[in-house]
Write a protein that holds these residues in place. Sequence first.
Motif, mmCIF file in Angstrom:
data_model
loop_
_atom_site.group_PDB
_atom_site.id
_atom_site.type_symbol
_atom_site.label_atom_id
_atom_site.label_comp_id
_atom_site.label_asym_id
_atom_site.label_seq_id
_atom_site.Cartn_x
_atom_site.Cartn_y
_atom_site.Cartn_z
ATOM 1 N N HIS A 1 10.677 -29.083 43.098
ATOM 2 C CA HIS A 1 10.600 -28.776 44.714
ATOM 3 C C HIS A 1 11.146 -30.252 45.209
ATOM 4 O O HIS A 1 10.495 -31.299 44.884
ATOM 5 C CB HIS A 1 9.185 -28.732 45.280
ATOM 6 N N THR A 2 12.104 -30.261 46.057
ATOM 7 C CA THR A 2 12.499 -31.410 46.866
ATOM 8 C C THR A 2 12.921 -30.903 48.351
ATOM 9 O O THR A 2 13.604 -30.012 48.563
ATOM 10 C CB THR A 2 13.825 -31.940 46.234
ATOM 11 N N GLU A 3 12.495 -31.617 49.183
ATOM 12 C CA GLU A 3 12.852 -31.406 50.731
ATOM 13 C C GLU A 3 14.106 -32.238 51.040
ATOM 14 O O GLU A 3 14.431 -31.773 52.277
ATOM 15 C CB GLU A 3 11.788 -31.896 51.658
ATOM 16 N N VAL A 4 14.821 -32.831 50.187
ATOM 17 C CA VAL A 4 16.272 -33.627 50.638
ATOM 18 C C VAL A 4 17.130 -32.796 50.275
ATOM 19 O O VAL A 4 18.483 -33.265 50.775
ATOM 20 C CB VAL A 4 16.069 -35.107 50.234
ATOM 21 N N LEU A 5 17.197 -31.980 49.403
ATOM 22 C CA LEU A 5 18.561 -31.145 49.054
ATOM 23 C C LEU A 5 18.357 -29.705 48.951
ATOM 24 O O LEU A 5 17.208 -29.307 48.496
ATOM 25 C CB LEU A 5 18.973 -31.580 47.739
ATOM 26 N N ASP A 6 19.142 -28.817 49.257
ATOM 27 C CA ASP A 6 18.969 -27.437 49.445
ATOM 28 C C ASP A 6 19.406 -27.117 47.857
ATOM 29 O O ASP A 6 19.689 -27.714 47.122
ATOM 30 C CB ASP A 6 19.879 -26.685 50.246
ATOM 31 N N LYS A 7 18.895 -25.846 47.465
ATOM 32 C CA LYS A 7 19.000 -25.234 45.906
ATOM 33 C C LYS A 7 20.584 -25.004 45.683
ATOM 34 O O LYS A 7 20.715 -25.357 44.441
ATOM 35 C CB LYS A 7 18.337 -23.713 46.021
ATOM 36 N N GLY A 8 21.353 -24.975 46.535
ATOM 37 C CA GLY A 8 22.934 -24.698 46.217
ATOM 38 C C GLY A 8 23.281 -26.071 45.892
ATOM 39 O O GLY A 8 23.963 -26.217 44.755
ATOM 40 N N THR A 9 23.051 -27.393 46.426
ATOM 41 C CA THR A 9 23.387 -28.646 46.008
ATOM 42 C C THR A 9 22.848 -29.121 44.796
ATOM 43 O O THR A 9 23.413 -29.720 43.925
ATOM 44 C CB THR A 9 22.852 -29.625 47.118
ATOM 45 N N VAL A 10 21.588 -28.679 44.686
ATOM 46 C CA VAL A 10 20.914 -28.967 43.259
ATOM 47 C C VAL A 10 21.598 -28.252 42.127
ATOM 48 O O VAL A 10 21.811 -28.674 40.804
ATOM 49 C CB VAL A 10 19.372 -28.694 43.225
#
Length: 504
Positions: free
Chosen positions: A115-124
């Motif tokens: 879980h991260t609030e700084v990057l969306d799932k597509g970028t990850v």
Amino acid sequence: MGRTSKFVLNAISTALLQIVTMVAGFITPRFLLVAYGSDINGLISSINQFIVYFNLVEAGLSSAAVYSLYKPIAEHNYNQINRVVVAARNFYVKSGFIFVGLVFLLAFVYPWITHTEVLDKGTVFCLVLVLGVNGALEFFTLAKYRALLTADQKTYVISTASIVYTILNTLIVVILSTLRVDILLLRIVALISIFARSLILYIYIKIHYKFIDYKVAPDNSAMDKRWSALYLQVVQTVQNASPAVLTTLFSTLKMVSVYSVYNMVLAGINGVMSVFSTGVSAGFGELLVKKDMKAFSKAYKDFEYLYYMAMSIVYGVTMATILPFIQVYTKGVNDVQYVNIVFAVLFVLNGVFYNLKTPQGMLVIAAGLYKETRIQSTIQAGILVVGGVVLGYSFGLTGVLVASCLSNFYRCVDLLFFIPKNVTHLPILPSLRRMVETLVVIVLICAASWLCLPFHPNTLMTWVGYAFCNLVLAVLLVMLFHVLFERSNIHIVVDRVRSIFKRK
């Protein structure tokens, strides 16, 4: 070029590589922390550790190839060298495709398990793929060259190419992070550096190994030891990757970032220690193949003595200076507490246990005793994984580090008895005494530092001066200790230094 000359050249080049790697390892995370924060720094560290696990598809290939090349290189049997190299290349290509498939699988799964609030799932997803490319290129380009050069005791070539790679990669990261370029674009541009390293090695092999012919029939039997070597590499991979992975599962990305900062320091220290052992296993492997046990025994006893002496200095200084460094390094980064004496002690202790077994572990590789150490390697991995899950669930990063310490400690004890019985046929007591002496001297150096150097650096430059003072103090204490308690062996240092200068 003799074994000592090759060792000196390999050691110097490895030392330069480790200096460059340490400097780069301190610079790049700092710029990433300042530019992108602890979350993204922890995210990248976590992804990289998962990808490290995928390198297990290569497990044993390098060790098997290197071991199979010792004899034909010593005998100048070019046809057999070609057959082993071609077999290794074919296996690496197959493993590379499996690796790519695993990276794609991680790219689909990873955005949902963290879980991260700084990057969306597509970028990850895309970030996982880009970070995986670096590992894939190792399989398709670098790997077959590394095995040949390692077996031929020419790791200085690999070190030189890696220095170029590290400097170029660092420049790209520093420049683009300063410009606040998107993290995904930064990692894509940084791939240029791995291509540069592969090109250097390709050119060197073409010039200096003109006899290499990839059209000969491969000797697949040369890879038979691969499955036995697999266990050894599994342990190494688990040892290196598990703490970050377990911290990801049982803690937060910020704590993964804390782990990565401490691990960065200890990785640099382990790199310093590798200066003293790089390329040595190939030299011992050559002596074992030739059955020159008299030269082997003397060389091993000398190596063990010098290695533990160097280790006591390196880790004594590390323990005395790690917390001031962490404080200076993370200054201005306030989203999580980095300075923690418990973490510092556990990280250093784990590093000590990891390196105490290096002289014995190196002989497992030199003698090709992969199959014979399967059970012990499995136990070591089990202690880390099971202990890491149990303790990590209850105590987070602290628990994971305790499990790692126990895992390395077990392996130290195991190899202390296994190697004299199966390889060196030397008494156990001298090695045990030197291990204990190393631990005692590390404690003495820390105590002397705290008593004689009551100074708290607050900038990088003052820390460098502080570390240098600790280094001088450590060298003086170690030399005094060995003059008093190891007088019969101190001549080893003098003899080795004289032999180096005579060759010059």
